[in-house]
Motif scaffolding. Structure first.
Motif, PDB file in Angstrom:
ATOM      1  N   CYS A  93       0.853  -1.176   0.000  1.00 34.92           N
ATOM      2  CA  CYS A  93       0.000   0.000   0.000  1.00 34.92           C
ATOM      3  C   CYS A  93       0.897   1.237   0.000  1.00 34.92           C
ATOM      4  CB  CYS A  93      -0.882   0.000   1.239  1.00 34.92           C
ATOM      5  SG  CYS A  93      -1.933   1.458   1.390  1.00 34.92           S
ATOM      6  N   TYR A  94       0.521   2.210  -0.785  1.00 33.66           N
ATOM      7  CA  TYR A  94       1.257   3.471  -0.867  1.00 33.66           C
ATOM      8  C   TYR A  94       0.253   4.594  -0.725  1.00 33.66           C
ATOM      9  CZ  TYR A  94       3.996   7.287  -2.972  1.00 33.66           C
ATOM     10  OH  TYR A  94       4.647   8.475  -3.212  1.00 33.66           O
ATOM     11  N   ALA A  95       0.497   5.505   0.204  1.00 33.57           N
ATOM     12  CA  ALA A  95      -0.451   6.586   0.424  1.00 33.57           C
ATOM     13  C   ALA A  95       0.258   7.935   0.387  1.00 33.57           C
ATOM     14  CB  ALA A  95      -1.154   6.411   1.766  1.00 33.57           C
ATOM     15  N   ILE A  96      -0.453   8.915  -0.133  1.00 31.24           N
ATOM     16  CA  ILE A  96       0.027  10.291  -0.132  1.00 31.24           C
ATOM     17  C   ILE A  96      -0.975  11.120   0.645  1.00 31.24           C
ATOM     18  CG2 ILE A  96       0.705  12.280  -1.526  1.00 31.24           C
ATOM     19  CD1 ILE A  96       1.164  10.389  -3.863  1.00 31.24           C
ATOM     20  N   SER A  97      -0.486  11.840   1.621  1.00 32.96           N
ATOM     21  CA  SER A  97      -1.386  12.640   2.450  1.00 32.96           C
ATOM     22  C   SER A  97      -1.893  13.846   1.674  1.00 32.96           C
ATOM     23  CB  SER A  97      -0.674  13.104   3.715  1.00 32.96           C
ATOM     24  OG  SER A  97       0.268  14.116   3.395  1.00 32.96           O
ATOM     25  N   THR A  98      -2.899  14.483   2.230  1.00 29.80           N
ATOM     26  CA  THR A  98      -3.494  15.648   1.572  1.00 29.80           C
ATOM     27  C   THR A  98      -2.518  16.814   1.448  1.00 29.80           C
ATOM     28  OG1 THR A  98      -4.457  16.259   3.691  1.00 29.80           O
ATOM     29  CG2 THR A  98      -5.869  15.080   2.154  1.00 29.80           C
ATOM     30  N   TRP A  99      -1.409  16.789   2.216  1.00 29.19           N
ATOM     31  CA  TRP A  99      -0.412  17.841   2.019  1.00 29.19           C
ATOM     32  C   TRP A  99       0.886  17.335   1.395  1.00 29.19           C
ATOM     33  CZ3 TRP A  99      -1.674  17.654   7.597  1.00 29.19           C
ATOM     34  CH2 TRP A  99      -0.791  16.878   8.328  1.00 29.19           C
ATOM     35  N   GLY A 100       0.834  16.128   0.813  1.00 28.43           N
ATOM     36  CA  GLY A 100       1.938  15.697  -0.026  1.00 28.43           C
ATOM     37  C   GLY A 100       2.938  14.739   0.587  1.00 28.43           C
ATOM     38  N   GLU A 101       2.778  14.386   1.851  1.00 31.93           N
ATOM     39  CA  GLU A 101       3.680  13.430   2.471  1.00 31.93           C
ATOM     40  C   GLU A 101       3.273  12.015   2.058  1.00 31.93           C
ATOM     41  OE1 GLU A 101       3.446  13.370   6.725  1.00 31.93           O
ATOM     42  OE2 GLU A 101       5.585  12.946   6.938  1.00 31.93           O
ATOM     43  N   SER A 102       4.247  11.150   1.810  1.00 27.91           N
ATOM     44  CA  SER A 102       3.927   9.816   1.313  1.00 27.91           C
ATOM     45  C   SER A 102       4.597   8.743   2.151  1.00 27.91           C
ATOM     46  CB  SER A 102       4.362   9.675  -0.150  1.00 27.91           C
ATOM     47  OG  SER A 102       5.766   9.811  -0.267  1.00 27.91           O
ATOM     48  N   ALA A 103       4.059   7.541   2.069  1.00 26.77           N
ATOM     49  CA  ALA A 103       4.617   6.414   2.812  1.00 26.77           C
ATOM     50  C   ALA A 103       4.227   5.101   2.153  1.00 26.77           C
ATOM     51  CB  ALA A 103       4.136   6.442   4.261  1.00 26.77           C
ATOM     52  N   TRP A 104       5.093   4.120   2.280  1.00 19.42           N
ATOM     53  CA  TRP A 104       4.848   2.744   1.843  1.00 19.42           C
ATOM     54  C   TRP A 104       4.584   1.871   3.065  1.00 19.42           C
ATOM     55  CZ3 TRP A 104       4.560   0.982  -3.146  1.00 19.42           C
ATOM     56  CH2 TRP A 104       5.094   1.796  -4.141  1.00 19.42           C
ATOM     57  N   GLY A 105       3.740   0.874   2.866  1.00 17.16           N
ATOM     58  CA  GLY A 105       3.569  -0.129   3.893  1.00 17.16           C
ATOM     59  C   GLY A 105       4.656  -1.183   3.781  1.00 17.16           C
ATOM     60  N   GLN A 106       4.620  -2.143   4.700  1.00 15.66           N
ATOM     61  CA  GLN A 106       5.666  -3.166   4.752  1.00 15.66           C
ATOM     62  C   GLN A 106       5.396  -4.311   3.781  1.00 15.66           C
ATOM     63  OE1 GLN A 106       3.131  -2.981   6.803  1.00 15.66           O
ATOM     64  NE2 GLN A 106       2.377  -5.082   6.978  1.00 15.66           N
ATOM     65  N   GLY A 107       4.190  -4.356   3.237  1.00 19.16           N
ATOM     66  CA  GLY A 107       3.843  -5.401   2.276  1.00 19.16           C
ATOM     67  C   GLY A 107       3.147  -6.576   2.923  1.00 19.16           C
ATOM     68  N   THR A 108       2.284  -7.214   2.143  1.00 16.51           N
ATOM     69  CA  THR A 108       1.593  -8.419   2.598  1.00 16.51           C
ATOM     70  C   THR A 108       1.610  -9.438   1.459  1.00 16.51           C
ATOM     71  OG1 THR A 108      -0.450  -9.272   3.606  1.00 16.51           O
ATOM     72  CG2 THR A 108      -0.713  -7.568   1.931  1.00 16.51           C
ATOM     73  N   GLN A 109       1.930 -10.677   1.795  1.00 14.51           N
ATOM     74  CA  GLN A 109       2.090 -11.714   0.782  1.00 14.51           C
ATOM     75  C   GLN A 109       0.729 -12.273   0.359  1.00 14.51           C
ATOM     76  OE1 GLN A 109       5.049 -13.087  -0.715  1.00 14.51           O
ATOM     77  NE2 GLN A 109       3.530 -14.109  -2.035  1.00 14.51           N
ATOM     78  N   VAL A 110       0.528 -12.349  -0.943  1.00 20.69           N
ATOM     79  CA  VAL A 110      -0.643 -13.009  -1.510  1.00 20.69           C
ATOM     80  C   VAL A 110      -0.129 -14.153  -2.377  1.00 20.69           C
ATOM     81  CG1 VAL A 110      -2.581 -12.802  -3.095  1.00 20.69           C
ATOM     82  CG2 VAL A 110      -2.098 -10.963  -1.473  1.00 20.69           C
ATOM     83  N   THR A 111      -0.570 -15.364  -2.052  1.00 20.15           N
ATOM     84  CA  THR A 111      -0.163 -16.543  -2.808  1.00 20.15           C
ATOM     85  C   THR A 111      -1.408 -17.242  -3.334  1.00 20.15           C
ATOM     86  OG1 THR A 111       1.804 -16.832  -1.420  1.00 20.15           O
ATOM     87  CG2 THR A 111       1.102 -18.717  -2.753  1.00 20.15           C
ATOM     88  N   VAL A 112      -1.452 -17.428  -4.637  1.00 20.54           N
ATOM     89  CA  VAL A 112      -2.592 -18.092  -5.271  1.00 20.54           C
ATOM     90  C   VAL A 112      -2.083 -19.426  -5.820  1.00 20.54           C
ATOM     91  CG1 VAL A 112      -4.443 -17.929  -6.959  1.00 20.54           C
ATOM     92  CG2 VAL A 112      -3.518 -15.844  -5.905  1.00 20.54           C
TER      93      VAL A 112
END
Length: 114
Positions: A93-112
């Motif tokens: 997940c990647y989010a940008i705040s309403t004033w421009g600050e951004s951050a990535w999450g640590q990730g979650t594994q999806v296996t099909v």
């Protein structure tokens, strides 16, 4: 400082469904994107949503994945249906705040896999 945390990954059989969640804290987000990275491949944008509900989907997931948000909870979601083995990846997940600050999450594994 905006922070994001993903949850909801796991192992699912082909044709199954999963729902990923992304919790944003520290600031309201104006943009949220779900990316994925499979082994040996570049990270790619899967879906995104803006504060105005503008959405984007990669061609490979159109009609199968749905991105949504709950502004009151500052949460984003990715509903994944009819999953395929090629959807196997770490989802970020990647989010940008309403004033421009951004951050990535640590990730979650999806296996099909069957």
């Amino acid at each position: 400082q905006v922070q994001v945390v993903e949850s909801g990954g796991g192992l699912v059989q082909p044709g199954g469904s999963l729902r990923l969640s992304c919790a944003a804290s520290g600031s309201n987000f104006g943009f949220m994107g779900w990316y994925r990275q499979a082994p040996g491949k570049q990270r790619e944008l899967v879906a995104s949503i803006t504060i105005n509900d503008d959405t984007f989907y990669a061609d490979s997931v159109k009609s199968r994945f749905t991105i949504s948000k709950d502004i009151a909870k500052n949460m984003g979601y990715l509903q994944m249906n009819t999953l395929k083995p090629e959807d196997t990846a770490v989802y970020y997940c990647y989010a940008i705040s309403t004033w421009g600050e951004s951050a990535w999450g640590q990730g979650t594994q999806v296996t099909v896999s069957s």
